[in-house]
Structure formats: structure tokens, C-alpha cells
Design an enzyme around this catalytic site. Structure first.
Site, PDB file in Angstrom:
ATOM      1  N   GLY A  11       0.732  -1.480  -0.048  1.00  0.00           N
ATOM      2  CA  GLY A  11       0.162   0.072  -0.092  1.00  0.00           C
ATOM      3  C   GLY A  11       0.774   1.250  -0.116  1.00  0.00           C
ATOM      4  O   GLY A  11       1.712   1.320   0.847  1.00  0.00           O
ATOM      5  N   VAL A  23      17.183   8.406  -0.959  1.00  0.00           N
ATOM      6  CA  VAL A  23      17.826   7.295  -1.257  1.00  0.00           C
ATOM      7  C   VAL A  23      18.695   7.525  -2.492  1.00  0.00           C
ATOM      8  O   VAL A  23      20.044   7.794  -2.444  1.00  0.00           O
ATOM      9  CB  VAL A  23      17.185   5.962  -1.700  1.00  0.00           C
ATOM     10  CG1 VAL A  23      18.187   4.881  -2.331  1.00  0.00           C
ATOM     11  CG2 VAL A  23      16.613   5.446  -0.438  1.00  0.00           C
ATOM     12  N   PHE A  73       1.769  -7.899  -4.839  1.00  0.00           N
ATOM     13  CA  PHE A  73       2.364  -9.165  -5.527  1.00  0.00           C
ATOM     14  C   PHE A  73       2.614 -10.283  -4.899  1.00  0.00           C
ATOM     15  O   PHE A  73       3.532 -10.683  -4.744  1.00  0.00           O
ATOM     16  CB  PHE A  73       3.564  -8.597  -6.513  1.00  0.00           C
ATOM     17  CG  PHE A  73       4.039  -9.342  -7.608  1.00  0.00           C
ATOM     18  CD1 PHE A  73       3.293  -9.883  -8.533  1.00  0.00           C
ATOM     19  CD2 PHE A  73       5.463  -9.883  -7.498  1.00  0.00           C
ATOM     20  CE1 PHE A  73       3.812 -10.698  -9.769  1.00  0.00           C
ATOM     21  CE2 PHE A  73       5.774 -10.650  -8.692  1.00  0.00           C
ATOM     22  CZ  PHE A  73       5.041 -10.950  -9.865  1.00  0.00           C
ATOM     23  N   ASP A 103       4.982  -4.563   6.152  1.00  0.00           N
ATOM     24  CA  ASP A 103       5.537  -5.789   6.591  1.00  0.00           C
ATOM     25  C   ASP A 103       5.457  -6.838   5.615  1.00  0.00           C
ATOM     26  O   ASP A 103       6.294  -7.670   5.254  1.00  0.00           O
ATOM     27  CB  ASP A 103       4.491  -6.407   7.795  1.00  0.00           C
ATOM     28  CG  ASP A 103       3.042  -6.320   7.512  1.00  0.00           C
ATOM     29  OD1 ASP A 103       2.590  -5.868   6.421  1.00  0.00           O
ATOM     30  OD2 ASP A 103       2.603  -6.670   8.454  1.00  0.00           O
ATOM     31  N   THR A 125       4.364   2.845   5.558  1.00  0.00           N
ATOM     32  CA  THR A 125       2.991   2.075   5.478  1.00  0.00           C
ATOM     33  C   THR A 125       2.287   3.130   6.554  1.00  0.00           C
ATOM     34  O   THR A 125       2.895   3.759   7.421  1.00  0.00           O
ATOM     35  CB  THR A 125       2.866   0.787   5.979  1.00  0.00           C
ATOM     36  OG1 THR A 125       1.407   0.365   6.266  1.00  0.00           O
ATOM     37  CG2 THR A 125       3.641   0.538   7.128  1.00  0.00           C
ATOM     38  N   ASP A 127       0.157   2.329   8.422  1.00  0.00           N
ATOM     39  CA  ASP A 127      -0.482   1.317   9.300  1.00  0.00           C
ATOM     40  C   ASP A 127       0.405   1.315  10.651  1.00  0.00           C
ATOM     41  O   ASP A 127      -0.092   0.980  11.811  1.00  0.00           O
ATOM     42  CB  ASP A 127      -0.386  -0.102   9.182  1.00  0.00           C
ATOM     43  CG  ASP A 127      -1.405  -0.303   7.945  1.00  0.00           C
ATOM     44  OD1 ASP A 127      -2.267   0.290   7.707  1.00  0.00           O
ATOM     45  OD2 ASP A 127      -1.229  -1.320   7.091  1.00  0.00           O
ATOM     46  N   ASP A 129       2.721  -0.478  11.559  1.00  0.00           N
ATOM     47  CA  ASP A 129       2.783  -2.081  12.353  1.00  0.00           C
ATOM     48  C   ASP A 129       4.129  -2.740  11.951  1.00  0.00           C
ATOM     49  O   ASP A 129       3.898  -3.900  11.887  1.00  0.00           O
ATOM     50  CB  ASP A 129       1.436  -2.682  11.435  1.00  0.00           C
ATOM     51  CG  ASP A 129       1.717  -2.624   9.971  1.00  0.00           C
ATOM     52  OD1 ASP A 129       2.579  -2.039   9.442  1.00  0.00           O
ATOM     53  OD2 ASP A 129       0.904  -3.724   9.591  1.00  0.00           O
ATOM     54  N   ARG A 162     -26.422  12.254  17.250  1.00  0.00           N
ATOM     55  CA  ARG A 162     -26.306  10.942  16.712  1.00  0.00           C
ATOM     56  C   ARG A 162     -25.008  10.248  17.368  1.00  0.00           C
ATOM     57  O   ARG A 162     -24.109  11.058  17.897  1.00  0.00           O
ATOM     58  CB  ARG A 162     -26.013  11.090  15.144  1.00  0.00           C
ATOM     59  CG  ARG A 162     -27.244  11.071  14.531  1.00  0.00           C
ATOM     60  CD  ARG A 162     -26.952  11.115  13.117  1.00  0.00           C
ATOM     61  NE  ARG A 162     -28.305  11.112  12.410  1.00  0.00           N
ATOM     62  CZ  ARG A 162     -28.344  11.639  10.957  1.00  0.00           C
ATOM     63  NH1 ARG A 162     -27.390  12.347  10.370  1.00  0.00           N
ATOM     64  NH2 ARG A 162     -29.593  11.559  10.352  1.00  0.00           N
ATOM     65  N   ARG A 171      -5.128  -2.448   9.245  1.00  0.00           N
ATOM     66  CA  ARG A 171      -5.283  -3.648   9.198  1.00  0.00           C
ATOM     67  C   ARG A 171      -5.211  -4.353  10.604  1.00  0.00           C
ATOM     68  O   ARG A 171      -6.069  -4.389  11.330  1.00  0.00           O
ATOM     69  CB  ARG A 171      -3.937  -4.229   8.299  1.00  0.00           C
ATOM     70  CG  ARG A 171      -4.087  -5.519   7.671  1.00  0.00           C
ATOM     71  CD  ARG A 171      -2.750  -5.788   6.809  1.00  0.00           C
ATOM     72  NE  ARG A 171      -2.445  -5.084   5.670  1.00  0.00           N
ATOM     73  CZ  ARG A 171      -2.750  -5.537   4.467  1.00  0.00           C
ATOM     74  NH1 ARG A 171      -3.291  -6.821   4.401  1.00  0.00           N
ATOM     75  NH2 ARG A 171      -2.294  -4.697   3.593  1.00  0.00           N
ATOM     76  N   GLU A 187     -15.234   9.018  21.937  1.00  0.00           N
ATOM     77  CA  GLU A 187     -15.926   8.539  23.533  1.00  0.00           C
ATOM     78  C   GLU A 187     -15.404   7.045  23.454  1.00  0.00           C
ATOM     79  O   GLU A 187     -15.248   6.634  24.587  1.00  0.00           O
ATOM     80  CB  GLU A 187     -17.389   8.524  23.166  1.00  0.00           C
ATOM     81  CG  GLU A 187     -17.832   9.933  23.726  1.00  0.00           C
ATOM     82  CD  GLU A 187     -17.563  10.971  22.742  1.00  0.00           C
ATOM     83  OE1 GLU A 187     -17.263  10.950  21.516  1.00  0.00           O
ATOM     84  OE2 GLU A 187     -17.309  12.370  23.008  1.00  0.00           O
ATOM     85  N   LYS A 211     -25.589   9.682  31.320  1.00  0.00           N
ATOM     86  CA  LYS A 211     -24.995  10.995  31.992  1.00  0.00           C
ATOM     87  C   LYS A 211     -25.134  12.422  31.200  1.00  0.00           C
ATOM     88  O   LYS A 211     -24.627  13.357  31.467  1.00  0.00           O
ATOM     89  CB  LYS A 211     -23.598  10.811  31.912  1.00  0.00           C
ATOM     90  CG  LYS A 211     -22.754   9.870  32.994  1.00  0.00           C
ATOM     91  CD  LYS A 211     -21.321   9.771  32.872  1.00  0.00           C
ATOM     92  CE  LYS A 211     -20.630   8.929  33.805  1.00  0.00           C
ATOM     93  NZ  LYS A 211     -19.173   8.362  33.317  1.00  0.00           N
ATOM     94  N   HIS A 215     -24.083  13.143  21.880  1.00  0.00           N
ATOM     95  CA  HIS A 215     -23.775  12.373  20.910  1.00  0.00           C
ATOM     96  C   HIS A 215     -22.254  11.774  21.059  1.00  0.00           C
ATOM     97  O   HIS A 215     -21.962  11.672  22.294  1.00  0.00           O
ATOM     98  CB  HIS A 215     -23.469  13.357  19.632  1.00  0.00           C
ATOM     99  CG  HIS A 215     -21.969  14.036  19.584  1.00  0.00           C
ATOM    100  ND1 HIS A 215     -21.052  13.883  19.207  1.00  0.00           N
ATOM    101  CD2 HIS A 215     -21.798  15.275  20.642  1.00  0.00           C
ATOM    102  CE1 HIS A 215     -20.050  14.735  19.576  1.00  0.00           C
ATOM    103  NE2 HIS A 215     -20.740  15.792  20.400  1.00  0.00           N
ATOM    104  N   ARG A 243     -24.636   6.130  12.785  1.00  0.00           N
ATOM    105  CA  ARG A 243     -24.116   6.361  11.341  1.00  0.00           C
ATOM    106  C   ARG A 243     -22.714   5.609  11.344  1.00  0.00           C
ATOM    107  O   ARG A 243     -22.128   5.868  12.262  1.00  0.00           O
ATOM    108  CB  ARG A 243     -24.139   7.635  10.797  1.00  0.00           C
ATOM    109  CG  ARG A 243     -25.730   8.258  10.607  1.00  0.00           C
ATOM    110  CD  ARG A 243     -26.485   7.622   9.457  1.00  0.00           C
ATOM    111  NE  ARG A 243     -27.557   8.220   8.981  1.00  0.00           N
ATOM    112  CZ  ARG A 243     -28.729   7.934   9.531  1.00  0.00           C
ATOM    113  NH1 ARG A 243     -28.813   6.953  10.684  1.00  0.00           N
ATOM    114  NH2 ARG A 243     -29.853   8.659   9.404  1.00  0.00           N
TER     115      ARG A 243
HETATM  116  O1  F6P Z   1      -1.220  -1.432   4.543  1.00  0.00           O
HETATM  117  C1  F6P Z   1      -2.021  -0.133   4.087  1.00  0.00           C
HETATM  118  C2  F6P Z   1      -3.505  -0.609   3.962  1.00  0.00           C
HETATM  119  O2  F6P Z   1      -3.841   0.734   3.738  1.00  0.00           O
HETATM  120  C3  F6P Z   1      -4.174  -0.869   5.340  1.00  0.00           C
HETATM  121  O3  F6P Z   1      -4.563  -0.008   6.205  1.00  0.00           O
HETATM  122  C4  F6P Z   1      -5.440  -1.722   4.608  1.00  0.00           C
HETATM  123  O4  F6P Z   1      -5.761  -2.777   5.157  1.00  0.00           O
HETATM  124  C5  F6P Z   1      -4.839  -2.187   3.241  1.00  0.00           C
HETATM  125  O5  F6P Z   1      -3.617  -1.475   2.852  1.00  0.00           O
HETATM  126  C6  F6P Z   1      -5.666  -1.870   1.915  1.00  0.00           C
HETATM  127  O6  F6P Z   1      -5.110  -2.658   0.859  1.00  0.00           O
HETATM  128  P1  F6P Z   1      -5.683  -2.110  -0.682  1.00  0.00           P
HETATM  129  O7  F6P Z   1      -5.316  -1.036  -0.937  1.00  0.00           O
HETATM  130  O8  F6P Z   1      -4.648  -3.237  -1.470  1.00  0.00           O
HETATM  131  O9  F6P Z   1      -6.992  -2.572  -0.852  1.00  0.00           O
END
Ligand code: F6P
Length: 319
Positions: A11, A23, A73, A103, A125, A127, A129, A162, A171, A187, A211, A215, A243
Site C-alpha cells: 500500500g 535514497v 504481488f 510488513d 505504511t 499502519d 505496524d 447521533r 489492518r 468516546e 450522563k 452524541h 451512522r
Molecule cells: O497497509 C496499508 C493499507 O491501507 C491497510 O491499512 C489496508 O488494510 C490495506 O492497505 C488496504 O489494501 P488495498 O489498498 O490493497 O486494498
């Protein structure tokens, strides 16, 4: 080492362009040649590789996405596909490869390293992660995008009294959701780290209504449950209109923030430093503001990202 390759994979994330620029410019100033691989491992397999110059990376530091292109890929798991990729790198005389991605991309870099081809991984990324770094390139830009969306949701959910669910990417990592929830004053928070306990969530929402809360905003990490179904469940059980908003790929685009541009530039240049020292099979990170590197195999197999218990506790206290 005379020639290096660079690719972006998985991604896309804001700041990837700045990392490629880092680089390229650092390598050129060390007298190396640099080759760009288009569309990640797919382009590597298809031998879509071109020499990059200083001007190839002009006017990209401020741009989102990745000008090299990226791809998912899964075929790269096949050893024959990887062997072809290494062959292609050798045709161009490229001695080492810098892989910018998450990753899944690190996994490809690890496999190439295990096959004897030196790679350096840069964490790119939204994420956050990836093990071995406090921040991944793109994460903090995405965080600002999410907060902007939450602020807008707050306006409309408070006007209509709402409950709003906002589904955030990440992910299997709740960092983006956690930080957005704190910064957006949400919240309730549901992440892979907290798990989803519907009864508990409902009890908290009802307590909030009791309380006098008019919303509420619930931050939810993607893939945990269907946000629309959860909204219906909450509406049915509380009688409050609810929603769901799935932010989706909006979170991946846009100009990288100054922090991400600087992080990416530092990481890109540091990757070149490592290669100049003769190191391969490493992944780059920033920890406590310092550039660090770890064994890429160890990072994938053994290192775990810490769960930010302190921030979950803070979120609990402030909600
Ligand atoms: O890893 C980045 C990410 O945006 C994740 O947050 C998400 O789950 C995934 O890629 C979505 O992947 P794609 O763009 O291949 O649908």
C-alpha cells in the site's frame, strides 16, 4: 558496492516519494548509481528497471503516493519468481536493493536476503505496524487525515445528536485508531488490541447517554467487524440514530506532513549509509529520535511492536 536499486511496494504511503528521493540523492552524493524499479516486486519480476538521476526525484518531496508506483504481488512468495527478480537485478549490475514498504514488503526483502541478495527495508505504511521503529513513513500524515475527518464527523453528529462510528485503516494494528481517537476526542475505541465486546460497548454508550452525552464518536479499526452492522446494532439497542463512516483509501493519499518528509529523507539517506558500510539484510527504524537498524529476518520473525498500554490507559481516562 557501485549500483543500488530502490522500489516501493504494498500500500502506498505519503512520504514514500521523499524516501526514494532520500535514497537517490544520498547515493548520488556517494558516487553510486541508482536504479528505480517500477511497481514494486511486480516490476522487479518483469524487469521494469530504469536509471534514476538527480532530476528524476525533483519536485516529488511534497507529493503523496509514489511516483515509482506500487503493487501487491503475492506471486513473489514463489521462489522461482524471486530467482528471476534477482536475475534481473544482476542484468543491470545492481548490487543491493532498498525496499520501501510495510510488513508484506519486508517479507519479500527478507526472502531475497535469505537467497543471498542484500536488501535494506524502509518502513513505509500508514499502519505503523512494522517492528523496530517508533514510526513508519506515512503514519503521521494519515493520522492528520483521520483527525480532519473525525472533526467533521463531530460537527454533524453533535448537530443531530447521533452516534457515529468511524472506521480507520491499520489492518491488524490499532495504532492509527488509538491515536486518532485520542486526538479526535472520541468516546469509544475498538482496536485489535482492545478487541470488540459488544455488550461492554453498549453498556458504556448507555452510561454516556445516562450522563447526558448528546452524541458520541466510536473509533473502530477496519477488519474487526462490519461498521454498518455495528451501527444498526447500536441504534436498535439504544434508540439513538447511529451512522457508520468508512474512511477507506482517503487515508492513504495527500501531501506528506513535514515530519514524514523529514523522517523519509533521514531513512533514505541512512539506508545508503548502511550499504556503504557493507551492510545488507537490515531494516531501518527511528527509535527515541535516533536512526537505528535491525536484522530484517529477526525483525520479522522475533520482534514485536509494543502495545501502547500507557496510551490506551490515557484514552480510557479521558473518554
Ligand atoms: O497497509 C496499508 C493499507 O491501507 C491497510 O491499512 C489496508 O488494510 C490495506 O492497505 C488496504 O489494501 P488495498 O489498498 O490493497 O486494498
Amino acid at each position: 558496492i557501485k549500483k543500488i536499486g530502490v522500489l516501493t511496494s504494498g500500500g502506498d504511503a505519503p512520504g514514500m516519494n521523499a524516501a526514494v528521493r532520500g535514497v537517490v540523492r544520498a547515493a548520488l552524493s556517494e558516487g553510486l548509481e541508482v536504479y528505480g524499479v517500477y511497481d514494486g516486486y511486480q516490476g522487479l519480476h518483469q524487469n521494469r528497471i530504469e536509471k534514476l538521476t538527480r532530476s528524476s526525484v525533483s519536485d516529488v518531496i511534497n507529493k503523496g503516493g509514489t511516483f515509482l508506483g506500487s503493487a501487491r504481488f503475492p506471486e513473489f512468495k514463489d521462489e522461482k519468481v524471486r530467482a528471476q527478480a534477482i536475475e534481473n537485478l544482476k542484468i543491470h549490475g545492481i548490487d543491493a536493493l532498498v525496499v520501501i514498504g510495510g510488513d508484506g514488503s519486508y517479507m519479500g526483502a527478507k526472502k531475497l536476503t535469505e537467497m543471498g541478495y542484500p536488501c535494506i527495508g524502509l518502513p513505509g505504511t500508514i499502519d505503523n505496524d512494522v517492528a523496530g521503529t517508533d514510526y513508519t513513513i506515512g503514519y503521521l500524515t494519515a493520522l492528520n487525515t483521520v483527525i480532519d475527518a473525525i472533526d467533521r464527523l463531530r460537527d454533524t453528529s453533535s448537530s443531530h445528536q447521533r452516534i457515529s462510528i468511524v472506521e480507520v485503516m491499520g489492518r491488524h494494528c490499532g495504532d492509527l485508531t488509538l491515536m486518532s481517537a485520542i486526538a479526535g476526542g472520541c468516546e469509544y475505541i475498538i482496536t485489535p488490541e482492545t478487541g470488540l465486546n459488544k455488550e461492554e460497548l453498549l453498556a458504556k454508550i448507555k452510561e454516556g447517554i445516562y450522563k447526558g452525552k448528546k452524541h458520541a464518536i466510536i473509533a473502530l479499526t477496519e477488519l474487526m467487524t462490519d461498521a454498518n452492522e455495528l451501527a444498526k446494532y447500536i441504534e436498535d439497542e439504544t434508540g439513538r440514530e447511529t451512522r457508520a463512516t468508512v474512511l477507506g483509501h482517503i487515508q492513504r493519499g495527500g501531501q506528506p506532513t513535514a515530519f514524514d518528509r523529514i523522517l523519509a529523507s533521514r531513512m533514505g539517506a541512512y539506508a545508503v549509509d548502511l550499504l556503504m558500510e557493507g551492510l545488507g539484510g537490515r531494516c531501518v527504524g527511528v527509535q527515541n529520535e535516533k536512526m537505528v537498524n535491525h536484522d530484517i529476518i529477526d525483525a520479522i520473525e522475533n520482534m514485536k511492536r509494543p502495545v501502547r498500554k500507557d496510551l490506551y490507559d490515557l484514552a480510557d481516562k479521558l473518554f
